[in-house]
Every structure is written in structure tokens, then in C-alpha cells.
Design an enzyme around this catalytic site. Structure first.
Site, PDB file in Angstrom:
ATOM      1  N   ASN A  84       0.870  -1.184   0.000  1.00  0.00           N
ATOM      2  CA  ASN A  84       0.000   0.000   0.000  1.00  0.00           C
ATOM      3  C   ASN A  84       0.903   1.229   0.000  1.00  0.00           C
ATOM      4  O   ASN A  84       1.506   1.548   1.021  1.00  0.00           O
ATOM      5  CB  ASN A  84      -0.888  -0.049   1.258  1.00  0.00           C
ATOM      6  CG  ASN A  84      -1.727   1.207   1.430  1.00  0.00           C
ATOM      7  OD1 ASN A  84      -1.827   2.023   0.525  1.00  0.00           O
ATOM      8  ND2 ASN A  84      -2.329   1.350   2.609  1.00  0.00           N
ATOM      9  N   TRP A  85       0.981   1.898  -1.140  1.00  0.00           N
ATOM     10  CA  TRP A  85       1.901   3.034  -1.258  1.00  0.00           C
ATOM     11  C   TRP A  85       1.382   4.280  -0.547  1.00  0.00           C
ATOM     12  O   TRP A  85       2.111   5.241  -0.380  1.00  0.00           O
ATOM     13  CB  TRP A  85       2.153   3.372  -2.730  1.00  0.00           C
ATOM     14  CG  TRP A  85       2.760   2.277  -3.540  1.00  0.00           C
ATOM     15  CD1 TRP A  85       3.125   1.021  -3.109  1.00  0.00           C
ATOM     16  CD2 TRP A  85       3.074   2.317  -4.940  1.00  0.00           C
ATOM     17  NE1 TRP A  85       3.634   0.295  -4.156  1.00  0.00           N
ATOM     18  CE2 TRP A  85       3.621   1.062  -5.288  1.00  0.00           C
ATOM     19  CE3 TRP A  85       2.950   3.296  -5.931  1.00  0.00           C
ATOM     20  CZ2 TRP A  85       4.041   0.762  -6.585  1.00  0.00           C
ATOM     21  CZ3 TRP A  85       3.356   2.996  -7.226  1.00  0.00           C
ATOM     22  CH2 TRP A  85       3.900   1.738  -7.544  1.00  0.00           C
ATOM     23  N   LYS A  86       0.107   4.296  -0.218  1.00  0.00           N
ATOM     24  CA  LYS A  86      -0.518   5.502   0.364  1.00  0.00           C
ATOM     25  C   LYS A  86      -0.225   6.701  -0.538  1.00  0.00           C
ATOM     26  O   LYS A  86      -0.183   6.545  -1.756  1.00  0.00           O
ATOM     27  CB  LYS A  86      -0.039   5.698   1.810  1.00  0.00           C
ATOM     28  CG  LYS A  86      -0.200   4.419   2.642  1.00  0.00           C
ATOM     29  CD  LYS A  86      -0.018   4.599   4.101  1.00  0.00           C
ATOM     30  CE  LYS A  86      -0.211   3.259   4.792  1.00  0.00           C
ATOM     31  NZ  LYS A  86      -0.095   3.357   6.236  1.00  0.00           N
TER      32      LYS A  86
ATOM     33  N   HIS B 140      -9.498   1.344   4.926  1.00  0.00           N
ATOM     34  CA  HIS B 140      -8.221   1.492   5.631  1.00  0.00           C
ATOM     35  C   HIS B 140      -8.441   2.432   6.821  1.00  0.00           C
ATOM     36  O   HIS B 140      -9.231   3.371   6.745  1.00  0.00           O
ATOM     37  CB  HIS B 140      -7.164   2.070   4.680  1.00  0.00           C
ATOM     38  CG  HIS B 140      -5.789   2.031   5.265  1.00  0.00           C
ATOM     39  ND1 HIS B 140      -5.368   2.967   6.174  1.00  0.00           N
ATOM     40  CD2 HIS B 140      -4.772   1.151   5.117  1.00  0.00           C
ATOM     41  CE1 HIS B 140      -4.125   2.659   6.558  1.00  0.00           C
ATOM     42  NE2 HIS B 140      -3.748   1.563   5.924  1.00  0.00           N
TER      43      HIS B 140
ATOM     44  N   GLU C 211      -6.852   4.813   7.882  1.00  0.00           N
ATOM     45  CA  GLU C 211      -6.655   6.239   7.562  1.00  0.00           C
ATOM     46  C   GLU C 211      -7.902   6.816   6.896  1.00  0.00           C
ATOM     47  O   GLU C 211      -8.240   7.983   7.087  1.00  0.00           O
ATOM     48  CB  GLU C 211      -5.405   6.400   6.679  1.00  0.00           C
ATOM     49  CG  GLU C 211      -4.139   6.207   7.505  1.00  0.00           C
ATOM     50  CD  GLU C 211      -2.953   5.611   6.756  1.00  0.00           C
ATOM     51  OE1 GLU C 211      -2.920   5.662   5.518  1.00  0.00           O
ATOM     52  OE2 GLU C 211      -2.051   5.075   7.435  1.00  0.00           O
TER      53      GLU C 211
ATOM     54  N   GLU D  13      -5.435  -4.775  10.645  1.00  0.00           N
ATOM     55  CA  GLU D  13      -4.379  -3.793  10.839  1.00  0.00           C
ATOM     56  C   GLU D  13      -4.616  -3.022  12.139  1.00  0.00           C
ATOM     57  O   GLU D  13      -5.388  -2.047  12.148  1.00  0.00           O
ATOM     58  CB  GLU D  13      -4.353  -2.799   9.670  1.00  0.00           C
ATOM     59  CG  GLU D  13      -4.111  -3.442   8.327  1.00  0.00           C
ATOM     60  CD  GLU D  13      -3.557  -2.442   7.308  1.00  0.00           C
ATOM     61  OE1 GLU D  13      -2.488  -2.725   6.764  1.00  0.00           O
ATOM     62  OE2 GLU D  13      -4.168  -1.388   7.105  1.00  0.00           O
TER      63      GLU D  13
ATOM     64  N   GLY E  66       2.525   2.243  10.747  1.00  0.00           N
ATOM     65  CA  GLY E  66       3.483   3.325  10.552  1.00  0.00           C
ATOM     66  C   GLY E  66       4.208   3.742  11.822  1.00  0.00           C
ATOM     67  O   GLY E  66       4.889   4.760  11.854  1.00  0.00           O
TER      68      GLY E  66
ATOM     69  N   SER F  74       3.391  -2.164  10.245  1.00  0.00           N
ATOM     70  CA  SER F  74       4.845  -2.234  10.429  1.00  0.00           C
ATOM     71  C   SER F  74       5.444  -3.604  10.091  1.00  0.00           C
ATOM     72  O   SER F  74       6.371  -4.050  10.765  1.00  0.00           O
ATOM     73  CB  SER F  74       5.232  -1.803  11.852  1.00  0.00           C
ATOM     74  OG  SER F  74       4.856  -0.459  12.065  1.00  0.00           O
TER      75      SER F  74
ATOM     76  N   GLY G 224       2.805  -1.121   4.222  1.00  0.00           N
ATOM     77  CA  GLY G 224       2.932   0.288   3.841  1.00  0.00           C
ATOM     78  C   GLY G 224       4.380   0.648   3.606  1.00  0.00           C
ATOM     79  O   GLY G 224       4.954   0.398   2.541  1.00  0.00           O
ATOM     80  N   GLY G 225       5.014   1.217   4.633  1.00  0.00           N
ATOM     81  CA  GLY G 225       6.370   1.746   4.522  1.00  0.00           C
ATOM     82  C   GLY G 225       7.361   0.818   3.829  1.00  0.00           C
ATOM     83  O   GLY G 225       8.090   1.243   2.922  1.00  0.00           O
TER      84      GLY G 225
HETATM   85  P1  PGA Z   1       2.838   0.227   7.587  1.00  0.00           P
HETATM   86  O1  PGA Z   1       1.369   0.453   6.947  1.00  0.00           O
HETATM   87  O2  PGA Z   1       3.355  -1.061   7.024  1.00  0.00           O
HETATM   88  O3  PGA Z   1       3.645   1.421   7.128  1.00  0.00           O
HETATM   89  O4  PGA Z   1       2.652   0.177   9.056  1.00  0.00           O
HETATM   90  C1  PGA Z   1       0.489  -0.611   6.768  1.00  0.00           C
HETATM   91  C2  PGA Z   1      -0.829  -0.097   6.239  1.00  0.00           C
HETATM   92  O5  PGA Z   1      -1.298   0.948   6.703  1.00  0.00           O
HETATM   93  O6  PGA Z   1      -1.441  -0.720   5.340  1.00  0.00           O
END
Ligand code: PGA
Length: 257
Positions: free
Chosen positions: A9-11, A97, A99, A169, A175, A215, A236-237
Site C-alpha cells: 500500500n503506497w498511500k 483502511h 486512515e 491492521e 506506521g 509495520s 505500507g512503509g
Molecule cells: P505500515 O502500513 O506497514 O507502514 O505500518 C500498513 C498499512 O497501513 O497498510
């Protein structure tokens, strides 16, 4: 048997050039080391969906949108519809998600409509659920996840649910560098699978892929992916860098069964 998945997930990260480089690196990796046990997914920002879909030629690599509207079309400035996501070449869409839920105020009711719209258009949703730190501290995490699952899935049939991928999640692990322990993750994944078994059927519980997110990195992925109810990761990251993303693909191929 559930599909095993490594999803990035590049966000709101990576420009067109960086996105192309990352997909090309994944393509190159998959051409050299074909994967048999896992599917790889990238979720770029909406404006890159066409480019990402065109560059993703490997049959194991698919593209997901990060979000879409619940409505079919019309006066919804700034939104992208399910048919547009399809038209761009994507096969999946992330729905709910944390967010989107927290920053953009997306409600359970809205997310259920998005899930319905995605399936109507033949898109596979990755439906995210997760508790906050205070809910976990107050021991409300199982109830919260059950509520989110119920709200999202209640009107779907046992035939439809296996088309939905679930991503657990925990918000406190997204993050933050703090990941759920493999025991905490397994415990919740097993809870989710039991819920699916009770609400739908044992076959549904067995078929639905349940991804862990929060993470995930190459150095903790082995432990997480080795858990019996974890079918892969929503990352994500660590999905933004070609080296760590491809090493997560490699770990997935080795460990996920
Ligand atoms: P993260 O994000 O791996 O940077 O914690 C995961 C996500 O929000 O899908």
C-alpha cells in the site's frame, strides 16, 4: 484454501517515475524467481493506476486502488468510481483502511456500500479492520473487530464473502514501527476466521484470505507469516523500497502456506 498475498500500500507516496521503477523491480524479480504460492499486489495512488496496470504484466502481479466511491457516477468532486478503477486496469480495491476511517471519517455504513459496489463491478475488495490502542488496553479489541466485520459483511452471502480479502491492521501498529507480536496477530486472525465460520460456513472461513498489516518488515515478516491464520501482509512503509518489497515477496513465497 485461502490465497496467500503480499500487498504493498503506497498511500500518498511515490511519483510516476518512482512508481514505475518499483513495479519494474518487482517484475524483474518475478521474472527471475517465479512465485507459485503467493499473489503480489501493489496499491498506487489513483493517478498512477493506469501506468501501474500497464507495467504489471506478470500474471502474479495485480494492481489495487487505495479507495473508491460508493456511488456509481455523478457529481462527487474528487472521487473515483468502481468502474473507473476497473477501466484503469486495477483488479482490487482497498476499502476501509484506518486512515480512511479516521482521517476522512468513513463510516461502517459507507464502507458496506463501497464493498457492495466493488463486488458489483467485479473488483476484489481488501477490507481493513483494526482497533485503536485504547480499545486494546481496555480489552475491547475483539468486540471492536467483530463489530467492524459485522457492519461490513452482514448483507453478503456465503458465496460472495470469499471474494473479499480481509486485512487486520491494528491502528497502533500502522506506521509506528511497533508491530503486533506474532501471538497477538495470530490470536486476532484466528478470532476473525472463527467469526467467518460461525456467520457463513467452515468453507468460507477456510477460503477467505486474512492479511496482517502494521509495520511489517523483512525482519519481522517470517514470524508473522509463519502463523497458521496469517495469509500474508498489507504493507505500507516497507513496500516503498524495491529491495525490502522484493525481500518480503521472497519471504512470503518461502513461509506462507
Ligand atoms: P505500515 O502500513 O506497514 O507502514 O505500518 C500498513 C498499512 O497501513 O497498510
Amino acid at each position: 484454501m485461502s490465497r496467500k498475498i503480499i500487498a504493498g500500500n503506497w498511500k500518498m507516496n511515490l511519483n510516476l517515475k518512482e512508481g514505475a521503477e518499483l513495479i519494474n523491480a518487482a517484475e524483474k524479480y518475478l521474472a527471475a524467481k517465479p512465485v507459485h504460492h503467493i499473489d503480489v499486489i501493489v496499491a498506487p495512488p489513483a493517478y498512477q493506476l493506469v501506468q501501474s496496470s500497464q507495467l504489471s504484466k506478470n500474471e502474479r502481479l495485480s494492481v489495487a486502488a487505495q479507495n473508491m466511491a460508493a456511488e456509481e457516477k455523478g457529481a462527487f468532486t474528487g472521487e473515483i468510481s468502481a468502474s473507473m478503477v476497473k477501466d484503469a486496469g486495477a483488479e482490487l480495491v482497498i476499502i476501509g483502511h484506518s486512515e480512511r476511517r479516521e482521517i476522512f471519517g468513513e463510516s461502517d455504513e459507507l464502507l458496506e456500500r463501497k464493498l457492495k459496489k466493488a463486488l458489483e463491478h467485479g473488483l476484489y475488495p481488501i477490507f481493513c479492520v483494526g482497533e485503536s490502542l485504547s480499545q486494546r488496553k481496555n480489552n475491547e479489541h475483539f468486540q471492536h473487530i467483530e463489530n467492524q466485520l459485522k457492519a461490513g459483511l452482514q448483507s453478503f452471502s456465503a458465496e460472495e464473502v470469499p471474494q473479499i480479502i480481509i486485512a487486520y491492521e491494528p491502528i497502533w501498529a500502522i506506521g509506528t514501527g511497533e508491530t503486533a507480536s506474532q501471538e497477538q496477530a495470530q490470536e486476532m486472525h484466528s478470532f476473525i476466521r472463527k467469526y467467518l465460520g460461525q456467520q457463513f460456513s467452515a468453507a468460507v472461513a477456510d477460503e477467505v484470505s486474512i492479511l496482517y498489516g502494521g509495520s511489517v518488515k523483512p525482519d519481522n515478516a517470517r514470524g508473522l507469516f509463519g502463523q497458521p491464520d496469517i495469509d500474508g501482509g498489507l504493507i505500507g512503509g516497507a513496500s516503498l523500497d524495491a529491495e525490502s518489497f522484493t525481500s518480503l515477496i521472497q519471504i512470503g513465497e518461502e513461509i506462507l502456506r
